[in-house]
Scaffold this motif. Structure first.
Motif, PDB file in Angstrom:
ATOM      1  N   SER A 185       1.286  -4.014  32.165  1.00 51.38           N
ATOM      2  CA  SER A 185       2.395  -3.838  33.108  1.00 51.38           C
ATOM      3  C   SER A 185       3.097  -2.496  32.950  1.00 51.38           C
ATOM      4  N   VAL A 186       2.846  -1.799  31.855  1.00 52.38           N
ATOM      5  CA  VAL A 186       3.347  -0.441  31.619  1.00 52.38           C
ATOM      6  C   VAL A 186       2.181   0.375  31.076  1.00 52.38           C
ATOM      7  N   PRO A 187       2.288   1.717  31.066  1.00 55.12           N
ATOM      8  CA  PRO A 187       1.193   2.506  30.485  1.00 55.12           C
ATOM      9  C   PRO A 187       0.891   2.051  29.065  1.00 55.12           C
ATOM     10  N   CYS A 188      -0.370   1.743  28.808  1.00 55.65           N
ATOM     11  CA  CYS A 188      -0.782   1.151  27.542  1.00 55.65           C
ATOM     12  C   CYS A 188      -2.167   1.665  27.180  1.00 55.65           C
ATOM     13  N   VAL A 189      -2.397   1.902  25.889  1.00 59.71           N
ATOM     14  CA  VAL A 189      -3.694   2.412  25.462  1.00 59.71           C
ATOM     15  C   VAL A 189      -4.270   1.545  24.347  1.00 59.71           C
ATOM     16  N   SER A 190      -5.587   1.571  24.246  1.00 54.71           N
ATOM     17  CA  SER A 190      -6.307   1.003  23.106  1.00 54.71           C
ATOM     18  C   SER A 190      -6.851   2.156  22.275  1.00 54.71           C
ATOM     19  N   TYR A 191      -7.016   1.894  20.988  1.00 54.44           N
ATOM     20  CA  TYR A 191      -7.472   2.932  20.062  1.00 54.44           C
ATOM     21  C   TYR A 191      -8.763   2.526  19.363  1.00 54.44           C
ATOM     22  N   CYS A 192      -9.613   3.502  19.148  1.00 59.39           N
ATOM     23  CA  CYS A 192     -10.720   3.353  18.221  1.00 59.39           C
ATOM     24  C   CYS A 192     -10.547   4.404  17.126  1.00 59.39           C
ATOM     25  N   ILE A 193     -10.685   3.964  15.899  1.00 62.82           N
ATOM     26  CA  ILE A 193     -10.605   4.865  14.746  1.00 62.82           C
ATOM     27  C   ILE A 193     -11.979   4.910  14.101  1.00 62.82           C
ATOM     28  N   GLU A 194     -12.529   6.099  14.014  1.00 61.51           N
ATOM     29  CA  GLU A 194     -13.861   6.258  13.435  1.00 61.51           C
ATOM     30  C   GLU A 194     -13.808   7.186  12.232  1.00 61.51           C
ATOM     31  N   ILE A 195     -14.610   6.866  11.248  1.00 60.89           N
ATOM     32  CA  ILE A 195     -14.843   7.759  10.125  1.00 60.89           C
ATOM     33  C   ILE A 195     -16.326   8.105  10.152  1.00 60.89           C
TER      34      ILE A 195
ATOM     35  N   TRP B 201       0.824  -1.216   0.000  1.00 63.32           N
ATOM     36  CA  TRP B 201       0.000   0.000   0.000  1.00 63.32           C
ATOM     37  C   TRP B 201       0.854   1.261   0.000  1.00 63.32           C
ATOM     38  N   GLY B 202       2.136   1.113   0.182  1.00 60.25           N
ATOM     39  CA  GLY B 202       3.024   2.259   0.259  1.00 60.25           C
ATOM     40  C   GLY B 202       3.326   2.638   1.694  1.00 60.25           C
ATOM     41  N   ILE B 203       4.358   3.422   1.860  1.00 61.29           N
ATOM     42  CA  ILE B 203       4.809   3.873   3.180  1.00 61.29           C
ATOM     43  C   ILE B 203       4.763   5.392   3.290  1.00 61.29           C
ATOM     44  N   LYS B 204       5.012   6.055   2.208  1.00 60.42           N
ATOM     45  CA  LYS B 204       5.167   7.506   2.204  1.00 60.42           C
ATOM     46  C   LYS B 204       3.936   8.246   2.734  1.00 60.42           C
ATOM     47  N   LYS B 205       2.743   7.683   2.555  1.00 59.24           N
ATOM     48  CA  LYS B 205       1.517   8.380   2.917  1.00 59.24           C
ATOM     49  C   LYS B 205       0.992   8.014   4.304  1.00 59.24           C
ATOM     50  N   ILE B 206       1.837   7.456   5.149  1.00 55.87           N
ATOM     51  CA  ILE B 206       1.454   7.228   6.549  1.00 55.87           C
ATOM     52  C   ILE B 206       1.563   8.564   7.280  1.00 55.87           C
ATOM     53  N   ASP B 207       0.432   9.112   7.669  1.00 57.77           N
ATOM     54  CA  ASP B 207       0.407  10.429   8.311  1.00 57.77           C
ATOM     55  C   ASP B 207       0.439  10.349   9.836  1.00 57.77           C
ATOM     56  N   LEU B 208      -0.099   9.259  10.383  1.00 61.58           N
ATOM     57  CA  LEU B 208      -0.237   9.131  11.832  1.00 61.58           C
ATOM     58  C   LEU B 208       0.216   7.749  12.263  1.00 61.58           C
ATOM     59  N   ILE B 209       1.060   7.709  13.284  1.00 57.61           N
ATOM     60  CA  ILE B 209       1.503   6.452  13.874  1.00 57.61           C
ATOM     61  C   ILE B 209       1.049   6.442  15.325  1.00 57.61           C
ATOM     62  N   CYS B 210       0.196   5.475  15.668  1.00 61.42           N
ATOM     63  CA  CYS B 210      -0.341   5.348  17.026  1.00 61.42           C
ATOM     64  C   CYS B 210       0.376   4.202  17.727  1.00 61.42           C
ATOM     65  N   LEU B 211       0.987   4.485  18.851  1.00 60.79           N
ATOM     66  CA  LEU B 211       1.686   3.462  19.620  1.00 60.79           C
ATOM     67  C   LEU B 211       0.853   3.084  20.836  1.00 60.79           C
ATOM     68  N   THR B 212       0.665   1.788  21.030  1.00 60.84           N
ATOM     69  CA  THR B 212      -0.130   1.348  22.182  1.00 60.84           C
ATOM     70  C   THR B 212       0.678   1.440  23.478  1.00 60.84           C
TER      71      THR B 212
ATOM     72  N   VAL C 132       4.704  14.201  10.144  1.00 54.75           N
ATOM     73  CA  VAL C 132       4.201  12.914  10.620  1.00 54.75           C
ATOM     74  C   VAL C 132       3.861  13.066  12.099  1.00 54.75           C
ATOM     75  N   THR C 133       2.664  12.643  12.462  1.00 53.41           N
ATOM     76  CA  THR C 133       2.239  12.715  13.858  1.00 53.41           C
ATOM     77  C   THR C 133       2.393  11.346  14.507  1.00 53.41           C
ATOM     78  N   ILE C 134       2.987  11.332  15.689  1.00 47.33           N
ATOM     79  CA  ILE C 134       3.129  10.104  16.479  1.00 47.33           C
ATOM     80  C   ILE C 134       2.369  10.299  17.781  1.00 47.33           C
ATOM     81  N   MET C 135       1.520   9.349  18.088  1.00 48.12           N
ATOM     82  CA  MET C 135       0.659   9.432  19.264  1.00 48.12           C
ATOM     83  C   MET C 135       0.936   8.233  20.162  1.00 48.12           C
ATOM     84  N   GLY C 136       0.907   8.447  21.471  1.00 47.25           N
ATOM     85  CA  GLY C 136       1.143   7.330  22.378  1.00 47.25           C
ATOM     86  C   GLY C 136       0.888   7.718  23.819  1.00 47.25           C
ATOM     87  N   PRO C 137       0.973   6.744  24.725  1.00 40.94           N
ATOM     88  CA  PRO C 137       0.744   7.029  26.141  1.00 40.94           C
ATOM     89  C   PRO C 137       1.845   7.898  26.733  1.00 40.94           C
TER      90      PRO C 137
END
Length: 303
Positions: free
Chosen positions: A140-150, A49-60, A86-91
């Motif tokens: 055992s460490v700070p951890c998050v779950s994500y929901c992605i809605e359109i 699918w390509g790599i260049k167009k990844i705009d957001l990286i969410c880390l659990t 590029v936006t990176i999101m995480g706990p």
């Protein structure tokens, strides 16, 4: 169409034929990646699918099997002539983690925007056409779950617009929630829009014990991607001690949340034949599937 791919199904370490768990979502050509462990870049290349167009990286969270592939991926994006932010999101702790990684990646041709998820309640973000929601879970460490809605705009009522003599050139603006002024009269969206329409929702949950908060978070998901670290119910004590889940626990959460479909993933390296334990999960929630490398699904809006 919201395209989803599970890049891998493994937890702890990559194995021959089993990539580490990560998810890629694509809508209107822009992509979101959740987690980036060792070898995720290879899975992305295989997917095509390509790599260049990844705009957001969410880390659990920041265990190695979820993040150590990140420097290499960012480097490849830079070498692919990526210039956009590029936006990176995480706990909590994200800024410290990324600062450490940048020691081996001192230069990128694009800006990194870092977003740490607040520790209380649910955090919500608008990102392009996506709505991202995150909650902290029990690991055992700070951890998050994500929901992605359109989300979808309300249905446009052509007949009402024509009755009000609204030019076609204004229709799209009104449907997107904006007021317009015609002949000194204010036309508001509610004057020509119908009922709310259901959007699309994908929930991604790994490395946690089950909880009612996750059930509520994943409520009515079109796709619920959830860890099943252990297949056998006899592993309950181990799951509790290590803050992971059984197949049956993931299936129970899917049933309670009224999700449409469940993909199990993040299998223990010792789980050689996850298919042996799938019937137990399906007894609880019929539409359960085992995660497989590069499995994909196209989610479409209902009329």
């Amino acid at each position: 169409m919201f395209k989803i791919s599970l890049l891998g199904s493994g937890g702890t370490m990559p194995l021959p034929g089993r990539n580490l768990t990560a998810m890629l979502g694509s809508y209107n050509g822009r992509m979101i990646l959740i987690d980036c462990g060792e070898g995720t870049q290879v899975a992305l290349k295989s997917l095509g699918w390509g790599i260049k167009k990844i705009d957001l990286i969410c880390l659990t969270h920041y265990h190695p099997d979820h993040i150590v592939g990140l420097p290499g991926l960012l480097s490849t994006m830079g070498n692919s002539d990526r210039k956009e932010k590029v936006t990176i999101m995480g706990p909590i702790g994200l800024k410290k983690i990324i600062k450490g990684m940048m020691v081996i990646l001192p230069y990128l041709p694009f800006e990194l925007e870092l977003v740490e998820i607040k520790e209380e309640g649910m955090d919500e973000f608008k990102f392009n056409e996506y709505t991202i929601k995150a909650i902290y879970t029990d690991h055992s460490v700070p951890c998050v779950s994500y929901c992605i809605e359109i989300k979808r705009n309300k249905k446009f009522n052509k007949e009402k617009a024509e009755a009000l003599n609204i030019p076609v050139t204004y229709w799209n603006k009104i449907q997107n929630g904006y007021e317009v002024v015609l002949n000194d009269k204010v036309i508001t969206p509610d004057m020509v829009l119908g009922d709310n329409r259901k959007g699309l929702k994908v929930c991604y949950c790994t490395d946690t014990r089950p909880s009612n908060s996750i059930v509520n978070f994943a409520r009515n998901s079109d796709l619920f991607i959830c860890e099943g670290m252990y297949g056998e119910d006899t592993y309950l004590e181990k799951a509790m001690n290590n803050k992971h889940m059984l197949f049956s626990e993931a299936a129970t959460m899917a049933k309670k949340s009224e999700a449409k479909e469940l993909w199990l993933t993040h299998f223990s390296p010792s789980l050689n034949s996850p298919e042996e334990f799938l019937p137990r999960a399906k007894d609880i929630f019929e539409n359960t599937h085992l995660g497989k490398e590069l499995m994909c699904k196209d989610l479409n809006f209902k009329v």
